[in-house]
Write a protein that holds these residues in place. Structure first.
Motif, mmCIF file in Angstrom:
data_model
loop_
_atom_site.group_PDB
_atom_site.id
_atom_site.type_symbol
_atom_site.label_atom_id
_atom_site.label_comp_id
_atom_site.label_asym_id
_atom_site.label_seq_id
_atom_site.Cartn_x
_atom_site.Cartn_y
_atom_site.Cartn_z
ATOM 1 N N ASP A 212 -9.074 -2.684 20.082
ATOM 2 C CA ASP A 212 -8.905 -4.145 20.074
ATOM 3 C C ASP A 212 -8.608 -4.675 21.470
ATOM 4 O O ASP A 212 -9.137 -5.725 21.877
ATOM 5 C CB ASP A 212 -7.785 -4.530 19.107
ATOM 6 N N ASP A 213 -7.758 -3.938 22.217
ATOM 7 C CA ASP A 213 -7.439 -4.366 23.581
ATOM 8 C C ASP A 213 -8.677 -4.334 24.471
ATOM 9 O O ASP A 213 -8.889 -5.233 25.304
ATOM 10 C CB ASP A 213 -6.348 -3.474 24.170
ATOM 11 N N SER A 214 -9.502 -3.276 24.310
ATOM 12 C CA SER A 214 -10.704 -3.187 25.143
ATOM 13 C C SER A 214 -11.697 -4.297 24.798
ATOM 14 O O SER A 214 -12.399 -4.813 25.680
ATOM 15 C CB SER A 214 -11.353 -1.811 24.971
ATOM 16 N N VAL B 86 -10.886 -7.320 23.793
ATOM 17 C CA VAL B 86 -10.335 -8.527 24.417
ATOM 18 C C VAL B 86 -10.666 -8.564 25.911
ATOM 19 O O VAL B 86 -11.077 -9.611 26.457
ATOM 20 C CB VAL B 86 -8.819 -8.598 24.183
ATOM 21 N N ILE B 87 -10.487 -7.413 26.573
ATOM 22 C CA ILE B 87 -10.793 -7.353 28.012
ATOM 23 C C ILE B 87 -12.275 -7.603 28.253
ATOM 24 O O ILE B 87 -12.666 -8.348 29.171
ATOM 25 C CB ILE B 87 -10.361 -5.987 28.583
ATOM 26 N N GLN C 181 -5.644 0.110 18.094
ATOM 27 C CA GLN C 181 -5.012 -0.828 19.029
ATOM 28 C C GLN C 181 -5.742 -0.849 20.376
ATOM 29 O O GLN C 181 -6.033 -1.919 20.934
ATOM 30 C CB GLN C 181 -3.539 -0.455 19.241
ATOM 31 N N TYR C 182 -6.032 0.356 20.882
ATOM 32 C CA TYR C 182 -6.726 0.432 22.173
ATOM 33 C C TYR C 182 -8.122 -0.185 22.083
ATOM 34 O O TYR C 182 -8.600 -0.824 23.040
ATOM 35 C CB TYR C 182 -6.828 1.890 22.628
#
Length: 484
Positions: free
Chosen positions: A365-367, A369-370, A362-363
């Motif tokens: 994927d979030d990174s 996106v950022i 999850q982390y």
């Protein structure tokens, strides 16, 4: 709980043809079967058992020295090392030839000791091993005599008596020595004021036993209240007998009335009567107890009931070679508990690993996106953290370049290092991605500061051009182009 097989020998010479009384007992001491026979024949007599049995060997007192010694409590942790030295003076044979055993627990400085010749003990175990019998316990017969606190016990068998005066003290007496030994014991007890832990014993050697062996008895007994006279049924160890021979009280009485027909032999009942009268003449009370069991069965029952409390001679190098049934059951339980704990640990570890892996995805994927929001033209994102670091350093990432962040960082750093009375500010900043340069609008106090700012940027290896500069009241507005 497992059953017990108890083997009792009356003589110290144990061979394949030696007579032995055997008893099979439940864990609570109930006799399930018993009999007599030669050692090499009892395997066919003993009933089979589905569960493993624990084996008890009972040997005659004449083969074992029961004594005691005073050892300071602080030396009990090194008892095995000092035991031979403290008991050496009490043993006639060389101490190196003796096997010494002690109880598992010592309440005070008095250490009780059982000593037996190593070769003799090895011969006993060897003879039993030939019959596939591995003893778990080896007891002295006198220490299996039923006991009651405050009493001395006299168990009559044939023309001898097993005399037990304490938990770990006793001897076998015959009709020639019984009165002398008992008189000495009673005198010592009375002279000690009936104080606990004073007994019949002194430093005098008493010569008695079936094999006329020397026995040295050491003070261990507690205060004497009375002497219990125990008599069991006749216990015949005939090599050809397969069942016990029971003798009723009436049969014994009729036997005593005609002693001449038995070559003057002394029966247990006659011996008990004679010795009981002598004890009472010494102003000591007696209690008479008649048992329906044979002596061997009675000793076996007592041994099972106090199996963990009786002094076991199988210690040290003569410890049982295989775990008995109780030990195996304990080991199985311990293994089951350990296995359950390991399984629970693995389940918790795997569950935790799956959860942490899920959160890490999850982390990541979030990174990504950022990172794509900051660098939308970046086509391939493999490691957003490392790629972000490379972007900040102006290095190529995935086949593309980005000079914006390094140029912006250099412009900001140079501006903050200017030494001016009035602060310099950036009015506007534009980045040309195709040409790879930025245009900065500055507002400074004078033209010299603008030149100083240019020099600092050039010192970092950048190309700097002043596109324009004009005076506005007391401030200078300048426009600069910065590139690599």
């Amino acid at each position: 709980m497992s059953d017990f097989l108890c083997l009792r020998f009356k003589h110290s010479d144990i061979q394949e043809l030696s007579s032995v009384a055997w008893s099979v007992l439940s864990a609570d001491g109930r006799i399930q079967a018993s009999g007599h026979g030669s050692l090499n024949d009892i395997a066919a007599q003993i009933p089979e058992s589905k569960a493993p049995r624990r084996n008890i060997l009972i040997v005659p007192s004449s083969s074992v020295l029961l004594t005691s010694a005073q050892v300071p409590l602080k030396q009990h942790r090194h008892l095995k090392q000092v035991l031979g030295f403290v008991v050496e003076e009490q043993i006639i044979d060389p101490i190196e030839s003796m096997h010494l055993a002690t109880p598992a627990y010592h309440a005070d400085e008095t250490v009780h000791i059982a000593a037996v010749n190593r070769d003799l003990l090895a011969s006993w175990l060897g003879a039993l091993e030939l019959q596939n019998i591995l003893p778990d316990y080896l007891f002295v017969d006198v220490l299996c005599v039923p006991q009651k606190a405050g009493d001395w016990q006299l168990m009559f068998e044939d023309d001898k008596v097993l005399f037990r005066d304490a938990d770990y003290s006793g001897m076998v007496l015959d009709k020639n020595t019984a009165k002398s030994v008992l008189q000495l014991a009673i005198s010592n007890n009375l002279s000690a004021g009936n104080a606990p832990d004073n007994s019949l014993n002194s430093d005098t050697q008493l010569f008695t036993g079936e094999d006329d062996s020397d026995l040295l008895v050491t003070p261990t007994t507690k205060a004497l209240n009375s002497i219990a006279l125990l008599i069991a049924e006749e216990d015949s160890l005939s090599a050809n007998a397969n069942v016990n021979v029971s003798v009723s009280a009436s049969d014994v009485d009729s036997y005593n009335e005609d002693d001449d027909s038995h070559d003057g032999a002394t029966t247990p009942l006659a011996f008990k009567t004679e010795l009981g009268e002598f004890i009472r003449s010494e102003n000591v009370e007696t209690r008479e107890i008649d048992y329906t069991e044979t002596c061997s069965d009675l000793l076996a029952v007592s041994a099972v009931q106090r199996v963990e409390a009786t002094l076991n001679l199988l210690q040290g190098e003569f410890s049982p070679v295989s775990a008995n049934a109780a030990d195996r059951k304990f080991i199985r339980k311990a293994v089951a508990i350990v296995s359950a704990c390991v399984a629970l640990f693995l389940v918790v570890t795997l569950a935790g690993g799956f959860y942490l892996n899920y959160k890490a995805d999850q982390y990541f994927d979030d990174s990504v996106v950022i990172y794509r929001s900051v660098f939308p033209k970046q086509k391939k994102v493999i490691d957003p953290v490392k790629q972000m670091q490379r972007q900040l350093q102006g290095k190529t990432v995935g086949g593309t370049t980005s000079d914006f962040l390094p140029l912006l960082d250099a412009a900001s750093r140079a501006l903050s290092s200017l030494d001016t009375e009035q602060p310099s500010t950036i009015g506007q900043l534009r980045y040309d991605n195709q040409r790879g340069h930025i245009i900065v609008d500055l507002r400074v106090s004078n033209i010299d500061i603008l030149e100083s700012y240019k020099e600092q940027l050039m010192s970092e290896g950048l190309d700097v051009d002043i596109l324009s500069a004009n005076q506005d009241q007391e401030r200078v507005n300048g426009r600069m182009q910065i590139s690599r």
